[in-house]
Write an enzyme that holds these catalytic residues in place. Structure first.
Site, PDB file in Angstrom:
ATOM      1  N   TYR A 128      40.924  48.434  37.993  1.00  0.00           N
ATOM      2  CA  TYR A 128      41.973  47.895  37.410  1.00  0.00           C
ATOM      3  C   TYR A 128      42.031  48.356  36.011  1.00  0.00           C
ATOM      4  O   TYR A 128      41.005  47.852  35.094  1.00  0.00           O
ATOM      5  CB  TYR A 128      42.147  46.309  37.402  1.00  0.00           C
ATOM      6  CG  TYR A 128      43.709  46.059  36.934  1.00  0.00           C
ATOM      7  CD1 TYR A 128      44.697  45.955  37.632  1.00  0.00           C
ATOM      8  CD2 TYR A 128      43.726  45.505  35.544  1.00  0.00           C
ATOM      9  CE1 TYR A 128      46.033  45.699  37.183  1.00  0.00           C
ATOM     10  CE2 TYR A 128      44.911  44.928  35.051  1.00  0.00           C
ATOM     11  CZ  TYR A 128      46.012  45.328  35.790  1.00  0.00           C
ATOM     12  OH  TYR A 128      47.354  45.085  35.512  1.00  0.00           O
ATOM     13  N   GLN A 190      49.436  41.214  41.436  1.00  0.00           N
ATOM     14  CA  GLN A 190      49.802  41.886  42.739  1.00  0.00           C
ATOM     15  C   GLN A 190      48.867  43.031  42.979  1.00  0.00           C
ATOM     16  O   GLN A 190      48.713  43.230  44.100  1.00  0.00           O
ATOM     17  CB  GLN A 190      51.184  42.171  42.507  1.00  0.00           C
ATOM     18  CG  GLN A 190      51.519  43.037  41.391  1.00  0.00           C
ATOM     19  CD  GLN A 190      52.024  42.255  40.201  1.00  0.00           C
ATOM     20  OE1 GLN A 190      51.659  41.191  40.033  1.00  0.00           O
ATOM     21  NE2 GLN A 190      52.919  42.949  39.291  1.00  0.00           N
ATOM     22  N   ASN A 213      44.729  40.517  31.798  1.00  0.00           N
ATOM     23  CA  ASN A 213      45.108  39.157  31.265  1.00  0.00           C
ATOM     24  C   ASN A 213      44.524  38.090  32.155  1.00  0.00           C
ATOM     25  O   ASN A 213      43.949  38.355  33.108  1.00  0.00           O
ATOM     26  CB  ASN A 213      46.511  39.290  31.023  1.00  0.00           C
ATOM     27  CG  ASN A 213      47.473  39.569  32.419  1.00  0.00           C
ATOM     28  OD1 ASN A 213      46.931  39.307  33.296  1.00  0.00           O
ATOM     29  ND2 ASN A 213      48.798  40.063  32.172  1.00  0.00           N
ATOM     30  N   SER A 236      40.499  40.240  24.603  1.00  0.00           N
ATOM     31  CA  SER A 236      39.312  40.536  23.899  1.00  0.00           C
ATOM     32  C   SER A 236      38.985  39.334  22.881  1.00  0.00           C
ATOM     33  O   SER A 236      39.864  38.661  22.497  1.00  0.00           O
ATOM     34  CB  SER A 236      39.678  41.971  23.059  1.00  0.00           C
ATOM     35  OG  SER A 236      38.567  42.376  22.434  1.00  0.00           O
ATOM     36  N   GLN A 258      39.675  43.650  16.483  1.00  0.00           N
ATOM     37  CA  GLN A 258      39.838  42.895  17.938  1.00  0.00           C
ATOM     38  C   GLN A 258      41.129  42.095  17.721  1.00  0.00           C
ATOM     39  O   GLN A 258      41.735  42.101  18.959  1.00  0.00           O
ATOM     40  CB  GLN A 258      38.713  41.783  18.016  1.00  0.00           C
ATOM     41  CG  GLN A 258      37.180  42.496  18.173  1.00  0.00           C
ATOM     42  CD  GLN A 258      37.309  43.354  19.441  1.00  0.00           C
ATOM     43  OE1 GLN A 258      37.460  43.196  20.720  1.00  0.00           O
ATOM     44  NE2 GLN A 258      37.034  44.639  19.254  1.00  0.00           N
ATOM     45  N   GLU A 326      32.308  37.608  23.855  1.00  0.00           N
ATOM     46  CA  GLU A 326      32.451  39.059  24.538  1.00  0.00           C
ATOM     47  C   GLU A 326      31.845  39.932  23.632  1.00  0.00           C
ATOM     48  O   GLU A 326      30.840  40.835  23.952  1.00  0.00           O
ATOM     49  CB  GLU A 326      33.842  39.320  24.512  1.00  0.00           C
ATOM     50  CG  GLU A 326      33.814  40.756  25.325  1.00  0.00           C
ATOM     51  CD  GLU A 326      35.454  41.379  25.288  1.00  0.00           C
ATOM     52  OE1 GLU A 326      35.798  42.307  25.998  1.00  0.00           O
ATOM     53  OE2 GLU A 326      36.225  40.977  24.406  1.00  0.00           O
ATOM     54  N   GLU A 414      11.467  23.620  61.552  1.00  0.00           N
ATOM     55  CA  GLU A 414      12.879  23.847  61.589  1.00  0.00           C
ATOM     56  C   GLU A 414      13.577  23.816  62.910  1.00  0.00           C
ATOM     57  O   GLU A 414      14.816  23.952  63.274  1.00  0.00           O
ATOM     58  CB  GLU A 414      13.561  25.208  60.934  1.00  0.00           C
ATOM     59  CG  GLU A 414      12.977  25.184  59.396  1.00  0.00           C
ATOM     60  CD  GLU A 414      13.408  26.526  58.588  1.00  0.00           C
ATOM     61  OE1 GLU A 414      14.238  27.064  59.150  1.00  0.00           O
ATOM     62  OE2 GLU A 414      12.823  26.623  57.564  1.00  0.00           O
TER      63      GLU A 414
END
Length: 429
Positions: A128, A190, A213, A236, A258, A326, A414
């Site tokens: 993306y 989407q 976002n 960011s 930034q 970050e 077990e």
């Protein structure tokens, strides 16, 4: 800008608030859930409708895909300078990726079995690339470029188009240079849903990479299980920890770089020197007026920026590890000593001459990094995340014999007697 000193009454509460958790708002969670459900039910038709709704672009189902003609036109239109910048960035990305990829290995365990691991690239990944206010050409390289280096044969990309249905030519050029085999002009939650779930025209991917976002990040979070993801990289952020050895103008420039991303960006500066803090504040105010995106920057300075006068570097380190930034810029005289105490930063830039921008565009490590406090749990995007790990075990009769007693004991504990028999039968027959 919010400016605080450790002597202020509100300082402890604000410092405590910097320990963040990447937890979405209810409204974001609900909207993203609706979008995912829509794409799951209506597929391509949902993508057409949502692209019109959120990006203002009226596309047909066929126009969702970036055509070969569009890629070719983009390649023909970019400048020589753009070509060189993409080439040099990709060179460093590939070099860094190849050095950090995991390698196959094998050895013998205590019972003589051959054990090991093999690493193969994923067959199909999705990347993306945000659009929004600026074409993030570098993000195309620092996601798809790592997939390319890892040998992923099928790299699918999603990036939002403008209202006219086009994508920036330099971004298209970068996607193709980074090995993207197929791409759509769809953004937001989407796009993540389409890559994870598939539609009639889009085959689902094995893993999704890339920043976005809060809606993109939440879609990745909700779709874990249907698909795997790299990490949760959102808006960011930068935190700078510096002492009197730092140059105020450099610090201000990195903070503004930034803040230039806009939106929900987080920008912070920590120092035990009040004199340095005042100089940085003055530089921020002066430099802002000289920048083309000063309006966007001023919004971030107003809502997402803090300058803190801490009591000591040790207190600054504590806040850094709580905040899990970050990007961390560390500008201190005793660099090695302080660096050894940092545990949670996504990427660290050392010394006065290491601008975060070089990591954004050129250095080699990916700039896709954890945000919102997720750095306590996630690392930045790496080449080995594009590799599928498979363990290997091979035994002979002597190894089976040496292993049998332990296997039978676990089988007894077990209640799984077939496990014991599946091993002993190899010695009995």
């Amino acid at each position: 800008m919010k400016i605080l000193t450790y002597k202020d009454a509100e300082y402890p509460a604000f410092a405590q608030s910097l320990r963040r958790r990447a937890i979405p708002e209810d409204s974001v969670r609900d909207l993203v859930g609706e979008i995912i459900s829509n794409v799951a039910t209506n597929g391509d038709e949902a993508l057409v409708e949502l692209t019109q709704r959120f990006d203002g672009a009226a596309l047909t189902r066929e126009q969702l895909f970036i055509s070969e003609e569009e890629f070719e036109a983009a390649e023909a239109s970019v400048s020589a300078e753009t070509r060189e910048a993409v080439r040099r960035s990709l060179h460093n990305i590939h070099d860094f990726a190849h050095k950090s990829m995991r390698k196959d290995w094998s050895g013998k365990n205590a019972e003589g079995a051959t054990v090991g691991e093999r690493f193969t690239p994923f067959d199909r990944v999705g990347v993306y690339v945000p659009g929004g206010k600026a074409p993030l050409v570098s993000t195309a390289l620092m996601t798809a470029g790592f997939a390319q280096a890892a040998g992923v044969p099928d790299i699918f990309a999603a990036t939002p188009c403008g209202p006219d249905g086009t994508v920036n030519p330099a971004l298209l050029f970068a996607l193709r240079q980074a090995g993207v085999t197929e791409a759509i002009k769809v953004g937001g939650a989407q796009a993540i849903a389409a890559m994870a779930l598939g539609t009639k025209t889009i085959a689902p991917v094995d893993r999704i990479f890339g920043p976005g976002n809060r809606f993109v990040v939440e879609a990745k979070r909700q779709l874990v299980g249907a698909v795997s993801i790299d990490l949760l990289p959102g808006p960011s952020e930068i935190l700078i920890l510096a002492d009197d050895s730092a140059v105020p103008a450099y610090i201000a420039a990195d903070l503004l770089a930034q803040a230039e991303h806009g939106g929900d960006s987080a920008v912070g500066f920590l120092t035990p020197s009040m004199e340095l803090l005042e100089k940085v504040k003055k530089e921020v105010e002066e430099q802002t007026e000289l920048l083309s995106r000063s309006k966007i920057i001023k919004e971030v300075l107003k809502t997402g920026t803090f300058l803190m006068h801490v009591e000591s570097l040790a207190e600054g380190v504590r806040i850094v590890n709580e905040f899990a930034p970050e990007h961390l810029s560390l500008i201190v005289e005793n660099e090695d000593e302080i660096l050894a105490q940092i545990r949670t930063a996504g990427a660290i830039y050392l010394g006065p001459d290491s601008p975060v921008a070089v990591g954004d565009f050129l250095a080699g490590p990916s700039h896709t990094l954890p945000t919102g406090g997720a750095g306590r749990s996630f690392s930045g995007l790496r080449a080995d995340q594009f590799q599928r790990r498979t363990s290997i075990v091979k035994m002979d009769k002597p190894a089976v014999a040496k292993s049998l007693s332990v296997i039978q004991e676990f089988a007894r504990l077990e209640g799984l007697d077939a496990h014991g028999v599946s091993t002993s039968i190899r010695l009995e027959r």
